[in-house]
Structures are given as structure tokens and as C-alpha cells.
Design a protein around this motif. Sequence first.
Motif, mmCIF file in Angstrom:
data_model
loop_
_atom_site.group_PDB
_atom_site.id
_atom_site.type_symbol
_atom_site.label_atom_id
_atom_site.label_comp_id
_atom_site.label_asym_id
_atom_site.label_seq_id
_atom_site.Cartn_x
_atom_site.Cartn_y
_atom_site.Cartn_z
ATOM 1 N N ILE A 92 0.849 -1.201 0.000
ATOM 2 C CA ILE A 92 0.000 0.000 0.000
ATOM 3 C C ILE A 92 0.880 1.245 0.000
ATOM 4 O O ILE A 92 0.661 2.193 -0.754
ATOM 5 N N CYS A 93 1.900 1.230 0.843
ATOM 6 C CA CYS A 93 2.813 2.375 0.943
ATOM 7 C C CYS A 93 3.517 2.633 -0.394
ATOM 8 O O CYS A 93 3.506 3.755 -0.908
ATOM 9 N N GLY A 94 4.104 1.603 -0.959
ATOM 10 C CA GLY A 94 4.824 1.764 -2.227
ATOM 11 C C GLY A 94 3.904 2.209 -3.349
ATOM 12 O O GLY A 94 4.254 3.094 -4.144
ATOM 13 N N ASN A 95 2.729 1.609 -3.406
ATOM 14 C CA ASN A 95 1.775 1.932 -4.463
ATOM 15 C C ASN A 95 1.287 3.375 -4.320
ATOM 16 O O ASN A 95 1.183 4.116 -5.305
ATOM 17 N N PHE A 96 1.020 3.771 -3.095
ATOM 18 C CA PHE A 96 0.575 5.150 -2.833
ATOM 19 C C PHE A 96 1.660 6.155 -3.252
ATOM 20 O O PHE A 96 1.385 7.129 -3.956
ATOM 21 N N LEU A 97 2.893 5.915 -2.835
ATOM 22 C CA LEU A 97 3.971 6.868 -3.122
ATOM 23 C C LEU A 97 4.276 6.938 -4.615
ATOM 24 O O LEU A 97 4.578 8.005 -5.143
ATOM 25 N N ARG A 98 4.173 5.796 -5.281
ATOM 26 C CA ARG A 98 4.368 5.784 -6.741
ATOM 27 C C ARG A 98 3.339 6.642 -7.443
ATOM 28 O O ARG A 98 3.620 7.338 -8.399
ATOM 29 N N LYS A 99 2.107 6.560 -6.958
ATOM 30 C CA LYS A 99 1.037 7.354 -7.569
ATOM 31 C C LYS A 99 1.150 8.834 -7.187
ATOM 32 O O LYS A 99 0.801 9.711 -7.967
ATOM 33 N N LEU A 100 1.643 9.079 -6.001
ATOM 34 C CA LEU A 100 1.789 10.458 -5.529
ATOM 35 C C LEU A 100 2.860 11.193 -6.315
ATOM 36 O O LEU A 100 2.685 12.333 -6.727
ATOM 37 N N ASP A 101 3.997 10.529 -6.509
ATOM 38 C CA ASP A 101 5.098 11.152 -7.250
ATOM 39 C C ASP A 101 5.948 10.049 -7.889
ATOM 40 O O ASP A 101 6.844 9.503 -7.256
ATOM 41 N N PRO A 102 5.649 9.749 -9.156
ATOM 42 C CA PRO A 102 6.319 8.599 -9.794
ATOM 43 C C PRO A 102 7.791 8.838 -10.126
ATOM 44 O O PRO A 102 8.499 7.897 -10.464
ATOM 45 N N ASP A 103 8.242 10.079 -10.031
ATOM 46 C CA ASP A 103 9.608 10.369 -10.469
ATOM 47 C C ASP A 103 10.625 10.430 -9.340
ATOM 48 O O ASP A 103 11.821 10.457 -9.586
ATOM 49 N N ARG A 104 10.145 10.513 -8.113
ATOM 50 C CA ARG A 104 11.106 10.737 -7.024
ATOM 51 C C ARG A 104 11.213 9.527 -6.100
ATOM 52 O O ARG A 104 10.294 8.714 -5.984
ATOM 53 N N VAL A 105 12.356 9.437 -5.457
ATOM 54 C CA VAL A 105 12.655 8.274 -4.620
ATOM 55 C C VAL A 105 12.201 8.514 -3.183
ATOM 56 O O VAL A 105 12.473 9.569 -2.602
ATOM 57 N N PHE A 106 11.496 7.552 -2.645
ATOM 58 C CA PHE A 106 11.108 7.557 -1.235
ATOM 59 C C PHE A 106 11.818 6.390 -0.542
ATOM 60 O O PHE A 106 12.192 5.420 -1.186
ATOM 61 N N HIS A 107 11.944 6.491 0.749
ATOM 62 C CA HIS A 107 12.520 5.395 1.523
ATOM 63 C C HIS A 107 11.468 4.892 2.499
ATOM 64 O O HIS A 107 10.847 5.685 3.211
ATOM 65 N N ALA A 108 11.286 3.596 2.508
ATOM 66 C CA ALA A 108 10.286 3.003 3.408
ATOM 67 C C ALA A 108 10.991 2.129 4.431
ATOM 68 O O ALA A 108 12.032 1.518 4.143
ATOM 69 N N SER A 109 10.428 2.059 5.627
ATOM 70 C CA SER A 109 11.002 1.207 6.671
ATOM 71 C C SER A 109 10.584 -0.244 6.433
ATOM 72 O O SER A 109 9.759 -0.534 5.560
ATOM 73 N N ILE A 110 11.147 -1.148 7.211
ATOM 74 C CA ILE A 110 10.669 -2.532 7.224
ATOM 75 C C ILE A 110 9.354 -2.515 8.021
ATOM 76 O O ILE A 110 9.313 -1.981 9.133
ATOM 77 N N PRO A 111 8.285 -3.079 7.481
ATOM 78 C CA PRO A 111 7.004 -3.037 8.210
ATOM 79 C C PRO A 111 7.053 -3.819 9.525
ATOM 80 O O PRO A 111 7.794 -4.792 9.650
ATOM 81 N N THR A 112 6.290 -3.356 10.488
ATOM 82 C CA THR A 112 6.193 -4.074 11.767
ATOM 83 C C THR A 112 4.764 -4.599 11.939
ATOM 84 O O THR A 112 3.829 -4.096 11.312
ATOM 85 N N PHE A 113 4.643 -5.597 12.815
ATOM 86 C CA PHE A 113 3.315 -6.184 13.082
ATOM 87 C C PHE A 113 3.151 -6.340 14.589
ATOM 88 O O PHE A 113 4.107 -6.656 15.295
ATOM 89 N N GLU A 114 1.941 -6.108 15.070
ATOM 90 C CA GLU A 114 1.668 -6.382 16.487
ATOM 91 C C GLU A 114 0.211 -6.778 16.680
ATOM 92 O O GLU A 114 -0.666 -6.342 15.933
ATOM 93 N N MET A 115 0.009 -7.624 17.669
ATOM 94 C CA MET A 115 -1.349 -7.928 18.110
ATOM 95 C C MET A 115 -1.752 -6.804 19.056
ATOM 96 O O MET A 115 -0.947 -6.370 19.884
ATOM 97 N N ILE A 116 -2.979 -6.321 18.940
ATOM 98 C CA ILE A 116 -3.388 -5.187 19.767
ATOM 99 C C ILE A 116 -4.717 -5.483 20.442
ATOM 100 O O ILE A 116 -5.455 -6.387 20.035
ATOM 101 N N SER A 117 -5.009 -4.688 21.465
ATOM 102 C CA SER A 117 -6.370 -4.707 21.985
ATOM 103 C C SER A 117 -7.102 -3.599 21.250
ATOM 104 O O SER A 117 -6.572 -2.506 21.069
ATOM 105 N N GLY A 118 -8.297 -3.866 20.809
ATOM 106 C CA GLY A 118 -8.992 -3.020 19.852
ATOM 107 C C GLY A 118 -9.125 -1.566 20.230
ATOM 108 O O GLY A 118 -9.198 -0.704 19.359
ATOM 109 N N ASP A 119 -9.131 -1.259 21.510
ATOM 110 C CA ASP A 119 -9.387 0.114 21.917
ATOM 111 C C ASP A 119 -8.287 1.076 21.480
ATOM 112 O O ASP A 119 -8.471 2.281 21.499
ATOM 113 N N LEU A 120 -7.135 0.547 21.106
ATOM 114 C CA LEU A 120 -6.041 1.420 20.689
ATOM 115 C C LEU A 120 -6.431 2.292 19.505
ATOM 116 O O LEU A 120 -5.983 3.420 19.376
ATOM 117 N N HIS A 121 -7.258 1.752 18.647
ATOM 118 C CA HIS A 121 -7.608 2.510 17.442
ATOM 119 C C HIS A 121 -8.968 3.177 17.571
ATOM 120 O O HIS A 121 -9.134 4.351 17.270
#
Lengths: 152, 143
Positions: A92-121
Motif C-alpha cells: 500500500i505504501c509503495g503503491n501510494f507513493l508511486r502514484k503520488l510522485d512517480p519520479d522521485r525516490v522515497f525510503h520506506a522502513s521494514i514493516p512491523t506487526f503487532e497484536m493489539i487490543s482493539g481500543d487502541l484505534h
Amino acid sequence: MNIKKIKEILTTAIFEVFEKMFYVFSEPLQSEGDNYQMKSTINFSGPVSGEIHIFLNRPIAEMMVTNMLGLDDSEMNESIMADCIKESVNMICGNFLRKLDPDRVFHASIPTFEMISGDLHRGQEEKDQELKLTFATDNGNMTVVMTVSGIS
Amino acid sequence: MSFNVMIVDDSGAMRAVIKKVITISGFKISTCLEATNGREALEKLKENWVDVIISDVNMPEMNGLELLQSLSQDPLYQSIPTIIVSTEGSSERMKEALNRGAKGFIKKPFQPEDIRKVLYDVIGVGGDGEYQEDQRNSDDSDF
């Protein structure tokens, strides 16, 4: 670029990732979403910077694994689900940034994952420079939250 | 003709998908090696020969661009064609990958056809017969 345009770009990026890679079809919802169990995050920097979070529940994660890898219930585990969810936010991140600006380079982190308790969001108000998009699928809802800075 | 492939990606799910797409596309794989980053890929290459490498860019320890650089500097490995499969698809990034020796670039999210086409263009053998007849001359790949 206004927030409406950014929202359109992000929505298209999400649709493409879920339809092409996971064969999951979704519809935008106006609701806040659910009490979620899983969260994956990626940060990006470059001409604009920010972070993208995806929130979802186990039934969608199982559907993603099943559709992407063809695994059945006996082969399903949390590690594989986490892997698929991290890959989804990465794409999603790469696809979004490509569409936002196809000519310039962005740097993305390694994605993280966590189990959460729903109230966080749930219940958090949308902040400035933050987009919160909720989608309905056959296996429940999911929400994508993006914060971004540097867009003129 | 069958070939040896190495898939380099820190996501096990993505490695599995790429392997599955190659197989269902009709390419015959003798050996499929997997590595989670560039460094691990180079280690495995010391003991195994592969005909093509398919690599992600954004990985811990050694990313795909650094892997390309290492391969291009080693006389033993510089002839191994490498295809980049990445979420990063800006024109600058693709140019950088090409300059470092990549032979193809596939943007994620992809469809099976995207991998099949680039793989055929790069290794020139295998794949479904129908594809070879109908599409070998219609080149709209990224490189």
C-alpha cells in the motif's frame, strides 16, 4: 495537492493491493471500524514523509493468506498472517507513493506487526494531516490510517 | 528446459507467491533457493549455482540494490540475471536498479502475468507455449 486528492490516491492504492494480491474486494465505509486485533505499520520518508497503519481482524487475515498462498486452515498460523499483513502495508505504501510522485525516490522502513487490543484505534479522532479510511469486506472491516507531512 | 532460481525476500509469504506464480506459469524449476536478504543470498550462492535471481529491494541487513552491486562486482556472479520485484517503482529507483545490473523490474502489487512476462524476457526459455507464441514480440516491460 489537497487532502481529497490524497485520499483518492490512497484509496486506489489500497483497492489495487487487496484485489491484485489477495483477491479481497472491499467497499469504503463511513463508520469508525471495529475493535481490531492486528496492526501493521510502515514509515516512509522522502519528498513527503509519514506513516501508514493497517488495522484488521483475524478473519480478513485468514482470507488474505488463503487467497494469496492457497493454504488451508491446518496450515494457517499467526506468523504467516503477520507476514501477509506486513506485506499488504508495504505494498500500500509503495503503491501510494508511486502514484503520488512517480519520479522521485522515497525510503520506506521494514514493516512491523503487532497484536493489539482493539481500543487502541477505535474512538480516536482524525488528526490534522491524518487520513482514516475504513473498508468493508466479506470477512469484516479493516481500517487504514495514514499521517503525512510535507505535502504542499 | 528447467532452471535454478533464487528468490530473495524477507517476506516468506512473498517468496511463496513468487514461487507459485513461476510454477503455474509453466516454467520448470530444478531448484528453488530462498534467502531473506542480500547477505544470505550471497552466502547461498557460494555453494549453489542459479540461473536467475528474483529479489525484493527493501530488506534488512542487505537490501536488493546492495545485492545487485555485490553481484555486479563479482566476476563469478555478474552474469546471473537478476529481476527486482519491489513496491518501490519510481523512475529514479528503476534507473538505479538498471545501472546496478538488474535485468527486469516488477512492481508490487503484481499479477501473475507480470512475473511470467519479465521472466520470459530475461531468461528466454520456459513458460506456457501460448505465452511464448503470442507475446514474445509485444514488449511493454519496464525495461
